[in-house]
Design a protein around this motif. Structure first.
Motif, PDB file in Angstrom:
ATOM      1  N   PHE A 149      16.580  63.273  26.309  1.00 27.33           N
ATOM      2  CA  PHE A 149      15.502  62.278  26.304  1.00 27.33           C
ATOM      3  C   PHE A 149      14.825  62.275  24.943  1.00 27.33           C
ATOM      4  CE2 PHE A 149      16.187  63.538  30.643  1.00 27.33           C
ATOM      5  CZ  PHE A 149      16.154  62.331  31.335  1.00 27.33           C
ATOM      6  N   CYS A 150      14.282  61.126  24.573  1.00 25.19           N
ATOM      7  CA  CYS A 150      13.516  61.012  23.336  1.00 25.19           C
ATOM      8  C   CYS A 150      12.272  61.891  23.452  1.00 25.19           C
ATOM      9  CB  CYS A 150      13.114  59.556  23.113  1.00 25.19           C
ATOM     10  SG  CYS A 150      12.012  59.345  21.706  1.00 25.19           S
ATOM     11  N   SER A 151      12.027  62.723  22.453  1.00 23.78           N
ATOM     12  CA  SER A 151      10.870  63.623  22.543  1.00 23.78           C
ATOM     13  C   SER A 151       9.564  62.902  22.201  1.00 23.78           C
ATOM     14  CB  SER A 151      11.065  64.831  21.625  1.00 23.78           C
ATOM     15  OG  SER A 151      11.140  64.430  20.287  1.00 23.78           O
ATOM     16  N   ARG A 152       9.658  61.651  21.710  1.00 22.65           N
ATOM     17  CA  ARG A 152       8.446  60.892  21.404  1.00 22.65           C
ATOM     18  C   ARG A 152       8.032  60.001  22.577  1.00 22.65           C
ATOM     19  NH1 ARG A 152       9.373  57.281  16.521  1.00 22.65           N
ATOM     20  NH2 ARG A 152       8.953  59.090  15.218  1.00 22.65           N
ATOM     21  N   CYS A 153       8.998  59.267  23.171  1.00 22.83           N
ATOM     22  CA  CYS A 153       8.620  58.298  24.214  1.00 22.83           C
ATOM     23  C   CYS A 153       9.331  58.534  25.547  1.00 22.83           C
ATOM     24  CB  CYS A 153       8.847  56.872  23.721  1.00 22.83           C
ATOM     25  SG  CYS A 153      10.582  56.387  23.697  1.00 22.83           S
ATOM     26  N   ALA A 154      10.137  59.583  25.623  1.00 22.12           N
ATOM     27  CA  ALA A 154      10.773  60.018  26.880  1.00 22.12           C
ATOM     28  C   ALA A 154      11.843  59.075  27.430  1.00 22.12           C
ATOM     29  CB  ALA A 154       9.715  60.314  27.946  1.00 22.12           C
ATOM     30  N   VAL A 168      19.879  59.346  19.492  1.00 25.13           N
ATOM     31  CA  VAL A 168      18.942  58.330  19.041  1.00 25.13           C
ATOM     32  C   VAL A 168      18.287  57.657  20.256  1.00 25.13           C
ATOM     33  CG1 VAL A 168      20.795  56.614  18.856  1.00 25.13           C
ATOM     34  CG2 VAL A 168      18.678  56.295  17.565  1.00 25.13           C
ATOM     35  N   CYS A 169      17.013  57.318  20.087  1.00 26.13           N
ATOM     36  CA  CYS A 169      16.272  56.658  21.161  1.00 26.13           C
ATOM     37  C   CYS A 169      16.482  55.156  21.052  1.00 26.13           C
ATOM     38  CB  CYS A 169      14.784  56.994  21.054  1.00 26.13           C
ATOM     39  SG  CYS A 169      13.788  56.069  22.231  1.00 26.13           S
ATOM     40  N   PRO A 170      16.964  54.491  22.126  1.00 24.55           N
ATOM     41  CA  PRO A 170      17.212  53.049  22.040  1.00 24.55           C
ATOM     42  C   PRO A 170      15.926  52.228  21.974  1.00 24.55           C
ATOM     43  CG  PRO A 170      17.668  53.859  24.250  1.00 24.55           C
ATOM     44  CD  PRO A 170      17.356  55.059  23.416  1.00 24.55           C
ATOM     45  N   VAL A 171      14.780  52.822  22.282  1.00 26.08           N
ATOM     46  CA  VAL A 171      13.509  52.086  22.264  1.00 26.08           C
ATOM     47  C   VAL A 171      12.785  52.262  20.930  1.00 26.08           C
ATOM     48  CG1 VAL A 171      11.226  51.859  23.338  1.00 26.08           C
ATOM     49  CG2 VAL A 171      13.273  52.202  24.765  1.00 26.08           C
ATOM     50  N   CYS A 172      12.478  53.508  20.560  1.00 29.88           N
ATOM     51  CA  CYS A 172      11.686  53.723  19.342  1.00 29.88           C
ATOM     52  C   CYS A 172      12.533  54.179  18.164  1.00 29.88           C
ATOM     53  CB  CYS A 172      10.541  54.700  19.607  1.00 29.88           C
ATOM     54  SG  CYS A 172      11.049  56.432  19.676  1.00 29.88           S
ATOM     55  N   GLN A 173      13.823  54.342  18.363  1.00 22.74           N
ATOM     56  CA  GLN A 173      14.776  54.681  17.298  1.00 22.74           C
ATOM     57  C   GLN A 173      14.629  56.095  16.734  1.00 22.74           C
ATOM     58  OE1 GLN A 173      17.197  52.436  16.914  1.00 22.74           O
ATOM     59  NE2 GLN A 173      16.085  51.171  18.355  1.00 22.74           N
TER      60      GLN A 173
HETATM   61 ZN   LIG Z   1      11.726  56.988  21.805  1.00 18.51          ZN
END
Ligand SMILES: [Zn+2]
Length: 319
Positions: A149-154, A168-173
């Motif tokens: 999971f993205c550690s910034r936005c989950a 890579v996070c598909p939302v916040c990159q």
């Molecule tokens: Zn993210």
């Protein structure tokens, strides 16, 4: 043919040979087609990682290893062969991945000659090219588990579509790479003030719980802090742990250490001044020891051992 080492947490599936325990390599299934969502690279699968080719086991090839097969139920199954030790590059999988992909693993029983062994036990007996590769595998498999999971936005993270090893996070990159934590470890020497014999500073670390073995003595070590140079980290750690100052700091060599994901950077330094005062939360004892009369030190294969052995060797002694 592609083969893989098989891991269960920090242990590796090995087989017993006349030379001792050796990592088993099992054949990987044919590559699977890209998943329907198209988001995930077909080469990326949780529980399976490719290891750097530069660490291919060309230096630890042992062609004396026997071809072997094991009984599993009613069927004799070929688990690996001499070929598996000549692989140009290799992979690592978890045992969970292996079972999910119908890979055949040998049965682990008391007398099967197969077992999952901890890295700490293997490092003392395997060639360095192989133990380093195992270290890399442990770290990458753990990184994979820890970056789902993205550690910034989950948001669930996906593997980058390039060859780069990143989630890579598909939302916040946000991109999450495998992290290496630099850690300095220092062999501090001085001549014995009375006899002139070379001495090395060794410290006994505080341990918790009931201990069966007498505690061993190691070198001063610690993590590099953000914004700090390696040399500064050496000076600070030594001052914090034993209250002395050092000079003549020189880099010697490094070792990846997968608990949790350290890069141990080995230094030497010369005692400058100050009386030893130990940091009591960390240490129970520290002193300079004559190189000809050392207490119990870390195991062969560890960078601490190599640094101590280097000092001993310079004095014409072997450990
Ligand atoms: Zn993210």
């Amino acid at each position: 043919m592609t083969h893989a080492f098989v891991f269960r947490d920090d242990t590796l599936l090995c087989r017993q040979t006349s030379d001792g325990w050796w990592p088993l390599q099992v054949q990987l299934p044919q590559s699977t087609p890209q998943s329907e969502d198209g988001e995930r690279s077909p080469t990326y699968q949780v529980g399976r990682v490719a290891l750097l080719e530069s660490l291919a086991p060309s230096h630890w090839l042992s062609d004396s290893l026997p071809k072997s097969s094991v009984e599993s139920g009613h069927q004799a199954i070929e688990t690996d062969s001499v070929d598996t030790f000549t692989a140009q590059s290799t992979n690592a999988v978890t045992d969970t991945y292996a079972l999910a992909h119908n890979m055949v693993l040998p049965a682990i029983t008391d007398h099967s000659g197969y077992d999952f062994l901890p890295y700490r036990q293997l490092i003392t007996q395997l060639p360095i090219a192989l133990s380093t590769q195992i270290s890399q595998a442990i770290q990458l498999l753990r990184w994979q588990q820890d970056t789902q999971f993205c550690s910034r936005c989950a948001t669930p993270a996906v593997h980058t579509k390039t060859d780069e090893r990143a989630m890579v996070c598909p939302v916040c990159q946000l991109r999450q790479y495998p992290r290496v934590q630099p850690c300095v470890i220092t062999a501090i020497t001085r001549p014995n003030p009375t006899t002139g014999e070379m001495q090395i500073l060794l410290a006994q670390h505080r341990r918790h719980g009931v201990q069966k073995q007498p505690a061993m003595y190691g070198l001063i070590a610690g993590f590099v802090e953000v914004g700090e140079s390696l040399e500064h980290a050496v000076v600070r750690e030594v001052a914090e742990e034993v209250n002395i100052s050092v000079t003549d700091i020189r880099y010697v060599s490094s070792q990846p250490w997968p608990f949790p994901s350290n890069l141990m950077l080995g230094f030497r330094a010369t005692y400058a001044e100050g009386d030893i005062v130990i940091q009591e939360e960390e240490l129970t004892h520290a002193d300079f020891f004559d190189i000809s009369n050392l207490p119990q030190i870390p195991f062969k294969g560890s960078i601490a051992y190599e640094l101590i052995a280097l000092v001993a060797h310079e004095q014409g002694l072997s450990l």
